[in-house]
Enzyme design. Sequence first.
Site, short mmCIF file in Angstrom:
data_model
loop_
_atom_site.label_atom_id
_atom_site.label_comp_id
_atom_site.label_asym_id
_atom_site.label_seq_id
_atom_site.Cartn_x
_atom_site.Cartn_y
_atom_site.Cartn_z
N HIS A 1 -5.77 -5.67 -2.13
CA HIS A 1 -5.43 -6.29 -0.85
C HIS A 1 -5.66 -7.79 -0.93
O HIS A 1 -6.31 -8.29 -1.86
CB HIS A 1 -6.25 -5.69 0.30
CG HIS A 1 -7.74 -5.86 0.14
ND1 HIS A 1 -8.41 -7.00 0.54
CD2 HIS A 1 -8.69 -5.03 -0.39
CE1 HIS A 1 -9.71 -6.86 0.27
NE2 HIS A 1 -9.89 -5.67 -0.29
N THR B 1 -7.39 19.30 4.52
CA THR B 1 -7.32 17.91 4.98
C THR B 1 -8.34 17.11 4.20
O THR B 1 -9.48 17.55 4.02
CB THR B 1 -7.65 17.82 6.49
OG1 THR B 1 -6.73 18.62 7.22
CG2 THR B 1 -7.56 16.38 6.99
#
Length: 491
Positions: free
Chosen positions: A167, A296
């Site tokens: 990032h 999940t």
Amino acid sequence: MKSKKPFVLLSSTGLFIGVLLMILSACSENKEAEAKNYLGPEGIPVSQEMIAELTSPPNVPGPTGRRKAKKLIVNMEVLEEEGEMTDGVKYVYWTFGGSVPGSFIRTKIGDEVEFHLKNHPDNKLPHNIDLHAVTGPGGGATSSFVAPGHETQFSFKVLNPGLYVYHCATAPVGMHIANGMYGLILVEPEEGLPPVDKEYYVMQGDFYTKGENGDRGLQPFDMKKAVDEDADYVVFNGKVGSLTGDNAITANVGETIRLYVGNGGPNLVSSFHVIGEIFDVVRVEGGDLINENVQTTLVPAGGAAIVEFKVDVPGTFILVDHSIFRAFNKGALGMLKVQGEENKKIYSGKQEEGVYQPEGSGIQEMPVDKGVAQTEETAKSLQEKMEFGKATYMRTCFACHQAEGQGIPNAFPPLAKSDYLNADLNRAIDIVLHGKTGEITVNGEKYNSVMTKQDLTDEEVANVLTYIYNSWGNSKKEVTTSMVANRRNTH
């Protein structure tokens, strides 16, 4: 008989010497192996060099297989460009390689990466890159700060296998990430990853706009919402619908799918789930730990996971963040369309279109009391203005203009002894209230960046400007709330 004795002796001696050489060779090989183990991945030699294949989501570069470590040249350009968040809603994204998330980078452990980061000359802001796969200060950020129209270069050795986020880390860091400056870099182990039939790149991000979800037009970034973690959009691959309809990812019955799942954040954790499938394998947080038969998996902001599953029946399988309002109301929903023959032993039932579709921003609310309005504490003296103003400065202005108002060369102008600031008080107030873009000259140096509009009250603006004007050799002006209110009302 006598003539044979020397032959026997010679043969015995030769055998002895051969065995001795084998022992010495084995010892040498053991020492080399020990040395390699001692040095670790940094001791892996590289052979040749190659240009890295970079792909935009949802595509992934080809596997590294069992190739040797190489000098890998990565060429990446930062582009600031307008795109579509959803139908009728535009947004100015800051991107690595022209996409959100940025280009997928695939490497092999031991690679020596030569990273070239270019900042397009039409951009307004400086940028850099922090790769979580890098061992070094700032993950490369300290070596890659680059102004518009320039290029920077740095190198690093890939030491740890896994799936890592990268990032921008230029101040304000959160703003750069929130505008789409993130992506994934994969470091494969020496033996490569096990083969699968299909691989895809999916990365979640949360976005914060001045308008509410669905408000049409070009929507600017909202810093206050970002600080409050009040996301208007939570999406896969940079926009609502990036993985639905004609953009859905595809597979055939019987194929094994691998998803490289990242989360750029900047704030929200993802509860990644595929409705109607169970993950056969999850490489937890993109590392060595493997979990199996998972429904999940959590993907932290600034983190990643690798999930694999075999598709046994046809149909449309829905990718969601199972923090479920984000999926159906804010955009974190994608589709995997699987074709092939049905298997009634595994699944039998009527399939209906329209199930598990995005529901958009239509929100039903229960009536609530408005409550009691809050009052703002006001400064009673110049000393209190300076105290309150400094607190606002350190919270709002510090990242770009620095602790002593010195700014950042080639990026953000100085506030200390600033001829531009001291020349026009009303202009300074207007910039804080409404922002500023375009070229300016400060103390003889040209700057062409963006000053964002600050979401501050009249009291906060008056205090912070009073603090700035009474610090670092400036003109010692005192700004009042009435002065700020007058400027606010003139626009």
